[in-house]
Write an enzyme that holds these catalytic residues in place. Structure first.
Site, mmCIF file in Angstrom:
data_model
loop_
_atom_site.group_PDB
_atom_site.id
_atom_site.type_symbol
_atom_site.label_atom_id
_atom_site.label_comp_id
_atom_site.label_asym_id
_atom_site.label_seq_id
_atom_site.Cartn_x
_atom_site.Cartn_y
_atom_site.Cartn_z
ATOM 1 N N LYS A 214 -55.633 -39.483 45.916
ATOM 2 C CA LYS A 214 -54.494 -40.650 46.433
ATOM 3 C C LYS A 214 -53.613 -41.176 47.556
ATOM 4 O O LYS A 214 -52.995 -40.253 47.572
ATOM 5 C CB LYS A 214 -53.669 -40.749 45.281
ATOM 6 C CG LYS A 214 -52.742 -42.399 45.383
ATOM 7 C CD LYS A 214 -51.777 -42.642 44.079
ATOM 8 C CE LYS A 214 -51.754 -44.419 44.252
ATOM 9 N NZ LYS A 214 -51.004 -44.513 42.787
ATOM 10 N N ARG A 224 -48.821 -54.150 44.042
ATOM 11 C CA ARG A 224 -47.662 -53.922 43.886
ATOM 12 C C ARG A 224 -47.317 -55.653 44.061
ATOM 13 O O ARG A 224 -46.244 -55.481 43.004
ATOM 14 C CB ARG A 224 -46.766 -53.728 45.091
ATOM 15 C CG ARG A 224 -47.205 -52.348 45.671
ATOM 16 C CD ARG A 224 -46.536 -51.094 46.833
ATOM 17 N NE ARG A 224 -47.917 -50.207 47.242
ATOM 18 C CZ ARG A 224 -47.179 -49.659 47.988
ATOM 19 N NH1 ARG A 224 -46.693 -49.696 49.281
ATOM 20 N NH2 ARG A 224 -47.546 -48.033 48.026
ATOM 21 N N LYS A 269 -58.688 -42.117 45.922
ATOM 22 C CA LYS A 269 -58.633 -43.815 45.857
ATOM 23 C C LYS A 269 -57.589 -44.084 47.113
ATOM 24 O O LYS A 269 -56.635 -43.646 47.647
ATOM 25 C CB LYS A 269 -57.242 -43.926 44.674
ATOM 26 C CG LYS A 269 -56.052 -45.380 44.623
ATOM 27 C CD LYS A 269 -55.326 -45.691 43.397
ATOM 28 C CE LYS A 269 -54.560 -46.296 43.064
ATOM 29 N NZ LYS A 269 -53.427 -46.024 42.666
ATOM 30 N N SER A 295 -56.205 -52.743 44.069
ATOM 31 C CA SER A 295 -56.914 -54.470 45.071
ATOM 32 C C SER A 295 -57.006 -54.686 45.576
ATOM 33 O O SER A 295 -57.444 -56.042 45.986
ATOM 34 C CB SER A 295 -54.803 -54.989 44.703
ATOM 35 O OG SER A 295 -54.379 -53.747 45.255
HETATM 36 C C1 PBG Z 1 -48.593 -47.106 41.245
HETATM 37 C C2 PBG Z 1 -49.840 -47.302 41.500
HETATM 38 C C3 PBG Z 1 -50.421 -48.524 42.081
HETATM 39 C C4 PBG Z 1 -51.326 -48.699 41.814
HETATM 40 C C5 PBG Z 1 -52.234 -47.594 41.156
HETATM 41 N N1 PBG Z 1 -51.158 -46.915 40.590
HETATM 42 C C6 PBG Z 1 -49.835 -48.102 43.854
HETATM 43 C C7 PBG Z 1 -48.725 -47.571 44.434
HETATM 44 O O1 PBG Z 1 -48.992 -46.688 44.152
HETATM 45 O O2 PBG Z 1 -47.958 -47.724 45.387
HETATM 46 C C8 PBG Z 1 -52.511 -49.737 43.969
HETATM 47 C C9 PBG Z 1 -53.416 -49.407 42.261
HETATM 48 C C10 PBG Z 1 -54.304 -51.071 43.738
HETATM 49 O O3 PBG Z 1 -53.787 -51.418 44.192
HETATM 50 O O4 PBG Z 1 -55.348 -51.335 42.573
HETATM 51 N N2 PBG Z 1 -48.311 -45.339 40.449
#
Ligand code: PBG
Length: 345
Positions: A214, A224, A269, A295
């Site tokens: 990630k 967010r 991711k 997203s």
């Molecule tokens: C947080 C989390 C995030 C996403 C999924 N789980 C955001 C982050 O790490 O700040 C992002 C997923 C997306 O952008 O669709 N645990």
């Protein structure tokens, strides 16, 4: 030989004949031969649909930076889950949008047996038992600062103390009926601790889909917004725990560690900008591998489609094909329901 491939040429056959000897377009001429040599297919069976869940009984609330995506109540979630399951999607993943009151420094809301996530899991499993339910294991919905872990006085996200809370969170999800827990926090050693806890508490079938690779990505912006973390994060980044987008060796180390600690599946991711990581991971580890089409990637395709600059269905299907070609067994995407619907039409 050219790059490992044997290339036929005319002189080899003693032919002075027509140029060129190799005509790949022959196979591309008709639908039947294109069908016969197609390497990948898209099916609803390889999709994972995410949902943002809110408290209350009110109407669904649109997410402005993700047109078409809503924050849904538990009741609405259940009806959407039924539909998506009927369309052949095997699993959903839940993201609770918590009230500020549920956010405390110790993040105890994460393992509240009556918390929003736990109630949502339970409701879906009661209504659609065969639909896989996956959860997000990370503390960002429960922390006042929007980070995925506990913070010390210096503002550092502490590892081992966070892992203790993540273990409790994962257990509470399993108790509520979750089939798959998805640690997305990037703390060290959390998969091993979660696996041991699940085993010793009798949750021997609970699968772990680890967000092993990630990245600290700017493509998470709309997510967010959706969960209300943009304000709590207040411009802070996650570079002390998420991966540097410049690195790929580091991702391989993370994946190796998570597999050794007991992960059943791994996630890369974001998705499309990180297909090289997918390919490398699939080749090196040969385990069930997924990508999160995040997203920001959804927002890009949606915005361009709404502006009339791209043909939505075609670019979305091509994107899914790219994930498959790179080596994904499945894709977590906000488009899952739409794709499954298109495939059924
Ligand atoms: C947080 C989390 C995030 C996403 C999924 N789980 C955001 C982050 O790490 O700040 C992002 C997923 C997306 O952008 O669709 N645990």
């Amino acid at each position: 030989m050219i790059g490992g491939f044997t290339v036929t040429n005319n002189t080899q056959f003693g032919i002075r004949g027509p140029f060129p000897a190799s005509r790949p377009r022959r196979m591309r001429r008709d639908v039947f031969s294109r069908d016969l040599m197609r390497e990948c297919e898209i099916s609803s069976k390889l999709l994972i649909q995410p949902y943002f869940v809110i408290e209350g009984e009110g109407p669904d609330v649109p997410v402005p930076s993700m047109p078409g995506v809503h924050r849904v109540t538990v009741k609405s979630l259940v009806s959407k889950a039924k539909k998506v399951f009927e369309l052949g999607v095997p699993m959903i993943v839940l993201f609770p949008v918590t009230d500020d009151a549920a956010k405390t420094d110790d993040c105890a809301g994460a393992y509240d047996p009556n918390g929003l996530a736990q109630r949502a899991i339970n409701a879906v499993k009661q209504a659609v038992p065969e639909l896989g339910v996956m959860t997000d294991v990370a503390l960002d919905p429960y922390s006042p600062h929007g980070h995925d872990g506990l913070m010390d006085e210096g503002g550092y996200i502490v590892n081992d103390e966070t892992v203790e809370v993540l273990v409790k969170q994962a257990l509470s999800h399993a108790k509520a009926g979750a089939d798959v827990v998805g640690p997305s926090d990037m703390m060290d050693g959390r998969v091993g601790r979660i696996r041991v806890a699940l085993e010793s508490e009798g949750h021997i079938h609970t699968r772990i889909l680890s967000y092993s690779a990630k990245y600290a990505s700017a493509f998470y912006g709309p997510f967010r917004d959706a969960v209300g973390a943009t304000d709590t994060l207040a411009g802070a980044d996650k570079f002390t725990y998420q991966l540097d987008p410049a690195n790929s060796d580091e991702a391989m180390h993370e994946i190796a560690a998570d597999l050794q600690e007991g992960a059943d599946m791994i996630m890369v991711k974001p998705g499309l900008p990180y297909l090289d990581i997918v390919r490398r991971a699939k080749q090196q580890f040969a385990v069930p591998t997924y990508a999160y089409h995040v997203s920001g990637e959804y927002a890009m395709l949606k915005a361009a489609s709404q502006a009339g600059w791209l043909e939505e269905k075609k670019v979305v299907m091509e994107t899914m094909m790219a994930f498959r070609r790179a080596g994904c067994d499945g894709v977590l995407t906000y488009y899952a329901h739409d794709i499954a619907q298109w495939l059924n039409d």
